[in-house]
Design a protein around this motif. Structure first.
Motif, PDB file in Angstrom:
ATOM      1  N   LEU A  19      68.078  66.588  26.610  1.00  0.00           N
ATOM      2  CA  LEU A  19      68.069  67.294  27.887  1.00  0.00           C
ATOM      3  C   LEU A  19      69.306  68.163  28.058  1.00  0.00           C
ATOM      4  N   ARG A  20      70.372  67.813  27.341  1.00  0.00           N
ATOM      5  CA  ARG A  20      71.573  68.625  27.364  1.00  0.00           C
ATOM      6  C   ARG A  20      71.488  69.783  26.366  1.00  0.00           C
ATOM      7  N   SER A  21      70.415  69.782  25.564  1.00  0.00           N
ATOM      8  CA  SER A  21      70.248  70.842  24.565  1.00  0.00           C
ATOM      9  C   SER A  21      68.765  71.210  24.470  1.00  0.00           C
ATOM     10  N   PRO A  22      68.243  71.965  25.433  1.00  0.00           N
ATOM     11  CA  PRO A  22      66.815  72.339  25.431  1.00  0.00           C
ATOM     12  C   PRO A  22      66.381  73.047  24.151  1.00  0.00           C
ATOM     13  N   LYS A  23      67.306  73.764  23.505  1.00  0.00           N
ATOM     14  CA  LYS A  23      66.965  74.449  22.259  1.00  0.00           C
ATOM     15  C   LYS A  23      66.510  73.452  21.204  1.00  0.00           C
ATOM     16  N   HIS A  24      67.220  72.339  21.065  1.00  0.00           N
ATOM     17  CA  HIS A  24      66.850  71.327  20.080  1.00  0.00           C
ATOM     18  C   HIS A  24      65.577  70.594  20.499  1.00  0.00           C
ATOM     19  N   LEU A  25      65.376  70.428  21.788  1.00  0.00           N
ATOM     20  CA  LEU A  25      64.144  69.802  22.270  1.00  0.00           C
ATOM     21  C   LEU A  25      62.934  70.643  21.889  1.00  0.00           C
ATOM     22  N   LEU A  26      63.021  71.939  22.100  1.00  0.00           N
ATOM     23  CA  LEU A  26      61.930  72.849  21.740  1.00  0.00           C
ATOM     24  C   LEU A  26      61.739  72.887  20.231  1.00  0.00           C
ATOM     25  N   LEU A  27      62.847  72.888  19.496  1.00  0.00           N
ATOM     26  CA  LEU A  27      62.792  72.908  18.036  1.00  0.00           C
ATOM     27  C   LEU A  27      62.055  71.676  17.505  1.00  0.00           C
ATOM     28  N   GLY A  28      62.301  70.531  18.125  1.00  0.00           N
ATOM     29  CA  GLY A  28      61.668  69.302  17.669  1.00  0.00           C
ATOM     30  C   GLY A  28      60.209  69.192  18.046  1.00  0.00           C
ATOM     31  N   ALA A  29      59.772  69.948  19.058  1.00  0.00           N
ATOM     32  CA  ALA A  29      58.377  69.875  19.495  1.00  0.00           C
ATOM     33  C   ALA A  29      57.442  70.633  18.559  1.00  0.00           C
ATOM     34  N   VAL A  30      57.957  71.642  17.849  1.00  0.00           N
ATOM     35  CA  VAL A  30      57.104  72.489  17.008  1.00  0.00           C
ATOM     36  C   VAL A  30      56.420  71.699  15.882  1.00  0.00           C
ATOM     37  N   PRO A  31      57.161  70.908  15.065  1.00  0.00           N
ATOM     38  CA  PRO A  31      56.475  70.144  14.006  1.00  0.00           C
ATOM     39  C   PRO A  31      55.465  69.147  14.559  1.00  0.00           C
ATOM     40  N   ALA A  32      55.781  68.538  15.712  1.00  0.00           N
ATOM     41  CA  ALA A  32      54.844  67.586  16.321  1.00  0.00           C
ATOM     42  C   ALA A  32      53.553  68.287  16.720  1.00  0.00           C
ATOM     43  N   LEU A  33      53.664  69.500  17.237  1.00  0.00           N
ATOM     44  CA  LEU A  33      52.474  70.264  17.616  1.00  0.00           C
ATOM     45  C   LEU A  33      51.638  70.601  16.389  1.00  0.00           C
ATOM     46  N   LEU A  34      52.278  71.018  15.313  1.00  0.00           N
ATOM     47  CA  LEU A  34      51.556  71.333  14.074  1.00  0.00           C
ATOM     48  C   LEU A  34      50.838  70.101  13.526  1.00  0.00           C
ATOM     49  N   SER A  35      51.518  68.947  13.539  1.00  0.00           N
ATOM     50  CA  SER A  35      50.899  67.712  13.046  1.00  0.00           C
ATOM     51  C   SER A  35      49.693  67.329  13.890  1.00  0.00           C
ATOM     52  N   ALA A  36      49.836  67.473  15.214  1.00  0.00           N
ATOM     53  CA  ALA A  36      48.725  67.130  16.107  1.00  0.00           C
ATOM     54  C   ALA A  36      47.510  68.008  15.825  1.00  0.00           C
ATOM     55  N   VAL A  37      47.751  69.304  15.624  1.00  0.00           N
ATOM     56  CA  VAL A  37      46.651  70.229  15.339  1.00  0.00           C
ATOM     57  C   VAL A  37      45.958  69.854  14.026  1.00  0.00           C
ATOM     58  N   LEU A  38      46.751  69.549  12.993  1.00  0.00           N
ATOM     59  CA  LEU A  38      46.188  69.190  11.689  1.00  0.00           C
ATOM     60  C   LEU A  38      45.368  67.903  11.762  1.00  0.00           C
ATOM     61  N   LEU A  39      45.934  66.878  12.397  1.00  0.00           N
ATOM     62  CA  LEU A  39      45.241  65.590  12.447  1.00  0.00           C
ATOM     63  C   LEU A  39      44.005  65.646  13.333  1.00  0.00           C
ATOM     64  N   LEU A  40      44.108  66.319  14.470  1.00  0.00           N
ATOM     65  CA  LEU A  40      42.938  66.448  15.341  1.00  0.00           C
ATOM     66  C   LEU A  40      41.851  67.288  14.679  1.00  0.00           C
ATOM     67  N   GLY A  41      42.274  68.316  13.937  1.00  0.00           N
ATOM     68  CA  GLY A  41      41.299  69.117  13.198  1.00  0.00           C
ATOM     69  C   GLY A  41      40.583  68.293  12.142  1.00  0.00           C
ATOM     70  N   GLY A  42      41.350  67.465  11.422  1.00  0.00           N
ATOM     71  CA  GLY A  42      40.751  66.599  10.416  1.00  0.00           C
ATOM     72  C   GLY A  42      39.806  65.576  11.023  1.00  0.00           C
ATOM     73  N   LEU A  43      40.212  65.006  12.160  1.00  0.00           N
ATOM     74  CA  LEU A  43      39.352  64.028  12.825  1.00  0.00           C
ATOM     75  C   LEU A  43      38.077  64.687  13.352  1.00  0.00           C
ATOM     76  N   GLY A  44      38.224  65.903  13.877  1.00  0.00           N
ATOM     77  CA  GLY A  44      37.052  66.630  14.355  1.00  0.00           C
ATOM     78  C   GLY A  44      36.077  66.933  13.229  1.00  0.00           C
ATOM     79  N   ALA A  45      36.628  67.310  12.058  1.00  0.00           N
ATOM     80  CA  ALA A  45      35.771  67.582  10.902  1.00  0.00           C
ATOM     81  C   ALA A  45      35.050  66.319  10.450  1.00  0.00           C
ATOM     82  N   LEU A  46      35.774  65.191  10.474  1.00  0.00           N
ATOM     83  CA  LEU A  46      35.148  63.924  10.087  1.00  0.00           C
ATOM     84  C   LEU A  46      34.002  63.570  11.028  1.00  0.00           C
ATOM     85  N   ILE A  47      34.217  63.749  12.332  1.00  0.00           N
ATOM     86  CA  ILE A  47      33.164  63.461  13.309  1.00  0.00           C
ATOM     87  C   ILE A  47      31.955  64.362  13.067  1.00  0.00           C
TER      88      ILE A  47
END
Length: 257
Positions: A19-47
Motif C-alpha cells: 500500500l506504500r508502493s502502488p507501483k509494485h502492487l500493480l506490477l504484482g497483479a499482472v502475472p496473476a491476471l495472466l495466470s487466471a486467464v490461462l487457467l480459466l481458458g483451459g478449464l473452459g475448454a475442458l468443459i
C-alpha cells in the motif's frame, strides 16, 4: 496461538508494504491476471470438450442402456472438471510465480530493502536462478497433483467426506502456498526444495497462520490479484523468520504493532 496470529500478521505486513508502493502492487497483479486467464481458458475448454472426452474414455459403455450410459458419463465428466478445477486452484500460484518470477523478485527485494533484511544470495546467475525457479515450480505441481487427487476422492464420500475435503483442502492449500511464497528467498540462497519443507515444519503454527488466510483470500476472484503480491512480501518475511530461527525481522512500521 501466538505463533499462528504472528503468521497471519505477516500477510498484513505484505499489504502494508504494498500500500506504500502502488507501483509494485500493480506490477504484482499482472502475472496473476495472466495466470487466471490461462487457467480459466483451459478449464473452459475442458468443459466444452468434456462430452467428447468422456465418450472417448468410456467406449465400453456404448452398449449399455441409454440411462446407465448417460449417468456414468455425466458423473465422470463432473469428476474430471472438478479434479481439474481443484488442481488449477492449487497450482494457480505456482504458475503465477513462474510467469512473474522477475516481477516478484523485484517486489521481494523492494520489501527486504524497506525492512532492512538481508538480500544476499549464493551468487548464482540469472539463468541458473531461472532454472531453479522452473524446477521448483514443477516440484510444487508434483506435490499439488497427488494432493488434489486424494482430496477429490475423499470428497466423493457423502456428507462427512465432503466436509473433510473442504477442511483438509484448506490446510493443504495453506501449506502449498507457504511453500511457494518462501521460494524466492530459499532459491536465492541456493537452498533445495526439501529444505523448505524441513524449515517450515519447525514453525507449523506460524506457517498455517500465514498460509490459511492467504489461500482462502486467493479463492476470491479479483481479490487474488492483490493478495498474491502481498503474500509474496509476507512469504519473504516468513522465509527470513524461519531461516533466522524465528527472530523478529520485521520493521515495526510494517508489523502492525
Amino acid at each position: 496461538m501466538r505463533s499462528f496470529t504472528g503468521g497471519a500478521r505477516l500477510l498484513g505486513t505484505g499489504f502494508a508494504v504494498l500500500l506504500r508502493s502502488p507501483k509494485h502492487l500493480l506490477l504484482g497483479a499482472v502475472p496473476a491476471l495472466l495466470s487466471a486467464v490461462l487457467l480459466l481458458g483451459g478449464l473452459g475448454a475442458l468443459i466444452y470438450f468434456s462430452p467428447d472426452l468422456v465418450s472417448w474414455l468410456t467406449p465400453f459403455a456404448d452398449g449399455w442402456a441409454e440411462f446407465a450410459r448417460q449417468v456414468l458419463r455425466v458423473l465422470l465428466g463432473i469428476a474430471l472438471v472438478g479434479a481439474a478445477g481443484l488442481l488449477g486452484a492449487l497450482s494457480f500460484i505456482a504458475l503465477t510465480l513462474l510467469i512473474g518470477g522477475p516481477f516478484y523478485e523485484a517486489i521481494a527485494e523492494h520489501a527486504e530493502r524497506q525492512m532492512g533484511l538481508d538480500t544476499s544470495g549464493d551468487g548464482a546467475g540469472s539463468t541458473r536462478q531461472l532454472a531453479r525457479g522452473v524446477r521448483d515450480s514443477l516440484k510444487l505441481v508434483a506435490v499439488a497433483l497427488p494432493g488434489a487427487v486424494v482430496l477429490f476422492v475423499i470428497g466423493l464420500i457423502p456428507v462427512a467426506g465432503q466436509v473433510a475435503a473442504v477442511v483438509l483442502g484448506a490446510l493443504f492449500g495453506a501449506w502449498v502456498i507457504s511453500l511457494e511464497m518462501v521460494g524466492l528467498v530459499f532459491g536465492r540462497r541456493g537452498l533445495p526444495f526439501g529444505e523448505r519443507h524441513r524449515r517450515l515444519r519447525e514453525h507449523r503454527a506460524m506457517v498455517l497462520g500465514f498460509g490459511l488466510p492467504a489461500y482462502l483470500l486467493c479463492l476470491v476472484p479479483v481479490l487474488q490479484l492483490v493478495v498474491i503480491p502481498a503474500a509474496v512480501v509476507g512469504g519473504t518475511v516468513l522465509a527470513h523468520r524461519v531461516l533466522d530461527s524465528g527472530r523478529d525481522v520485521v520493521d515495526s512500521r510494517y508489523s502492525g504493532q
